[in-house]
Design a protein around this motif. Structure first.
Motif, short mmCIF file in Angstrom:
data_model
loop_
_atom_site.label_atom_id
_atom_site.label_comp_id
_atom_site.label_asym_id
_atom_site.label_seq_id
_atom_site.Cartn_x
_atom_site.Cartn_y
_atom_site.Cartn_z
N GLU A 150 -0.02 -16.73 -2.15
CA GLU A 150 0.24 -17.04 -3.11
C GLU A 150 -0.46 -15.58 -3.89
O GLU A 150 0.49 -16.06 -5.75
N ASN A 151 -1.37 -15.40 -4.05
CA ASN A 151 -1.75 -14.25 -4.94
C ASN A 151 -1.42 -12.96 -4.44
O ASN A 151 -1.35 -12.28 -5.05
N LYS A 152 -0.52 -13.00 -3.09
CA LYS A 152 0.64 -11.99 -3.12
C LYS A 152 0.23 -10.09 -3.54
O LYS A 152 0.49 -9.40 -4.20
N LEU A 155 -7.43 -2.58 1.56
CA LEU A 155 -8.22 -2.08 1.26
C LEU A 155 -8.77 -0.77 1.12
O LEU A 155 -9.96 0.08 0.81
N VAL A 156 -8.74 -0.41 2.28
CA VAL A 156 -8.66 0.91 3.01
C VAL A 156 -8.15 2.29 2.04
O VAL A 156 -9.10 3.11 1.89
N LYS A 157 -7.05 2.16 1.73
CA LYS A 157 -6.11 2.79 1.28
C LYS A 157 -6.43 3.04 0.22
O LYS A 157 -6.51 4.54 -1.17
N ARG A 158 -7.01 1.64 -0.69
CA ARG A 158 -6.66 2.07 -2.37
C ARG A 158 -8.75 2.20 -2.83
O ARG A 158 -8.98 2.37 -4.01
N PHE A 159 -9.82 1.65 -2.38
CA PHE A 159 -11.08 1.41 -2.39
C PHE A 159 -11.92 2.07 -1.98
O PHE A 159 -13.22 1.01 -1.63
N LYS A 219 1.74 -3.32 -6.78
CA LYS A 219 1.69 -2.38 -8.40
C LYS A 219 2.06 -1.79 -9.64
O LYS A 219 2.10 -1.58 -10.05
N ASP A 220 1.13 -3.26 -9.78
CA ASP A 220 0.56 -2.96 -11.06
C ASP A 220 -0.85 -1.76 -11.25
O ASP A 220 -1.57 -2.46 -10.38
N PRO A 221 -0.87 -1.34 -11.57
CA PRO A 221 -2.18 -0.23 -11.87
C PRO A 221 -3.29 -0.98 -12.29
O PRO A 221 -4.75 -0.51 -12.40
N GLU A 222 -2.69 -1.71 -13.46
CA GLU A 222 -3.72 -2.80 -14.36
C GLU A 222 -4.66 -3.44 -13.10
O GLU A 222 -4.88 -4.14 -13.86
#
Length: 556
Positions: free
Chosen positions: A464-466, A407-411, A472-475
């Motif tokens: 469950e949501n991993k 959450l911190v690194k990506r958003f 790993k999926d940019p989409e």
């Protein structure tokens, strides 16, 4: 659903100023503190007061042995006790001493009211007297051979070998623990609180059996002591001691002092009075007979007699309110046995800190064992390591560490506002009142079991949501933000439920999640996208087995 604001005065038993605080003592203060912190989170006005119990012959003799005055001794011990309570996050609003001007004034005033009510009687009694030290000897300061089994070196009130109880005058070959001299018998005038008075018997029968929701074990015990109407089971209470004695002198009796158990519980009120004067509160409003305030005492079961017979009667017949309830707990054993100095299991509070333990490990572990009964609880040291590491680290702390980084690194630490609509979070929020009821009822073990069951569900959601796979999926950026937001919201809620037990960790969580101090009603107040979370910092470390070995070694 919020409840009307209540006004509560809460106490724990006063530790005696003749020794250090050990983990057996801490069970009670942790139990009380969790309840107090919970009530504060509910928005109630709560005042938690305590004090050192400072009077009596043992204090006088120890000070003499150390070559200092009793006042110097109790001042030194007060600092140690306060340090230990602070280290274990016991949130007293006021921690005082029974050797205070407020307590002396209150004790004398209460005594005079009891005397004027015709409940004090002077009688001549025969006592053991040390002719060398020129002092009357309390039962525990006389030793000799048991009159029943002949065991040597037994105290003057009971035999530790056969369990017999007796009077000190029954001992064979008695000697003074203080000087070694053979005690002589001597007559002295003593002052008695007439608990056998019909007014006291009637009041106590009603207070213990009808008016007060005592624990079932306590009520049954009281029933044995107060008896049925028409029975006279209560003995009168000797409330005086002879000079030399460290304590308060009785107003109309020169050379006579209040027995420590008379002025010690009055010390609850003295500490509160001292606090009221400092904070501008109306003391009389809290302690008058018809007040709407509530008064609760947390104690060990070994002092039930004093708190459910002597103390309520003292208050009732001197014009004060009586306790709303008295909560008694059992004793602590370590690995199934009584705490023992020789085994290193008489563990001092300070040694826990000096050996590098996190006090919240113990707060949590005790809470997992505590309920509303008087049954004993056991500190199993292997279980302690496993439970703390499994529950607090593996189930709870792990939730934050698994999601915060993404959450911190990506958003930029911004949570998704839609996260609260997830069924998992709705289920956690819906547990609020159930967990609150368990805390209110002192059923901490059940409350924490419920919280950890919810933690299991959160970890199941993460597994469950991993999120590590989604990342790993940019989409799937939106999915990643949603999963991490749900996880962090769940962590926020669990932290709120655990806050009464592990307040220091909860404070760290509030800082990490950019939250103000959380109250119980904040359960449905989601993390705001306007206040991004901070980078995750370790909130707690694991317990390691070698630490247990070091702790035991430190207490040998």
């Amino acid at each position: 659903m919020s409840s009307p604001q209540r006004r509560l005065l809460v106490t724990s038993a006063l530790p005696y100023a003749n020794g250090q605080i050990h983990i057996g003592h801490l069970v009670e203060y942790v139990q009380t503190d969790i309840w107090v912190r919970f009530q504060r989170m509910r928005g109630h006005e709560v005042h938690y007061v305590g004090a050192d119990d400072t009077h009596g012959t043992p204090i006088m003799l120890r000070a003499e042995k150390e070559g200092i005055t009793p006042k110097e001794l109790i001042a030194n011990v007060w600092k140690e006790h306060k340090r230990d309570f602070d280290n274990f996050l016991i949130s007293f609003d006021n921690y005082y001493t029974t050797d205070s001007p407020e307590n002396e004034k209150l004790a004398q005033s209460i005594y005079l009211k009891l005397r004027d009510a015709g409940l004090i009687e002077k009688r001549a009694i025969e006592q053991a007297y040390d002719p060398v030290k020129e002092m009357f000897l309390p039962d525990r300061f006389i030793k000799g051979e048991c009159p029943k089994c002949g065991a040597k070196d037994q105290y003057g009130d009971n035999c530790e070998k056969c369990g017999a109880t007796y009077s000190p005058t029954d001992l064979k070959n008695p000697f003074s623990v203080v000087s070694g001299a053979t005690p002589i018998k001597k007559i002295s005038d003593h002052y008695f609180f007439k608990l056998s008075d019909p007014r006291c018997e009637e009041f106590l029968r009603e207070w213990t059996q009808e008016k007060t929701p005592l624990q079932p074990e306590a009520r049954n015990k009281m029933k044995e002591w107060v008896g049925q109407p028409g029975e006279s089971k209560l003995g009168d209470w000797d409330i005086s001691r002879d000079a030399p004695y460290f304590g308060f002198e009785i107003p109309d009796a020169p050379g006579k002092y209040f027995y420590v158990w008379l002025d010690a519980p009055i010390g609850y009120y003295a500490s509160f009075l001292n606090y009221c004067q400092a904070k501008g509160l109306n003391f009389d409003e809290w302690v008058k007979p018809d007040t709407s305030t509530e008064q609760y005492h947390f104690i060990g079961k070994d002092i039930l007699y004093f708190h459910t017979l002597f103390w309520p009667a003292t208050l009732k017949f001197s014009g004060y309110r009586t306790p709303t309830n008295v909560f008694a707990h059992g004793f602590l054993t370590v690995d199934g046995e009584k705490m023992s100095k020789s085994r290193g299991t008489l563990i001092s509070a300070n040694s826990v800190i000096e050996c590098g333990f996190n006090p919240e490990w113990f707060r949590y572990y005790f809470a997992t064992k505590l309920n509303d009964s008087m049954e004993d609880l056991d500190l199993n040291l292997q279980d302690f390591v496993a439970r703390v590491n499994s529950d607090l680290l593996g189930k709870y702390i792990n939730i934050a560490s698994r999601s915060a980084g993404f959450l911190v690194k990506r958003f930029g630490g911004v949570v998704s506002d839609a996260a609260m609509n997830t069924p998992l979070l709705q289920e956690i929020a819906a547990s609020s009142e159930k967990i609150a009821e368990l805390y209110e009822g002192r059923e901490y073990a059940k409350a924490l079991r419920t919280v950890m069951e919810l933690a299991d569900k959160v970890n199941g959601f993460v597994d469950e949501n991993k999120p590590w796979e989604i990342a790993k999926d940019p989409e799937r950026e939106a999915d990643l933000q949603r999963v991490c937001s749900v996880t962090l919201e769940a962590f926020r809620m669990l932290s709120l439920y655990l806050k009464p037990v592990i307040p220091q960790v909860a404070n760290g969580v509030e800082e990490f999640l950019s939250l103000p101090p959380q109250s119980w009603s904040d359960i449905n107040m989601p993390l705001s996208s306007k206040n991004p979370i901070q980078a995750y910092q370790h909130l707690m470390t694991r317990v390691e087995a070698p630490q247990i070995e070091a702790l035991l070694a430190a207490n040998l």
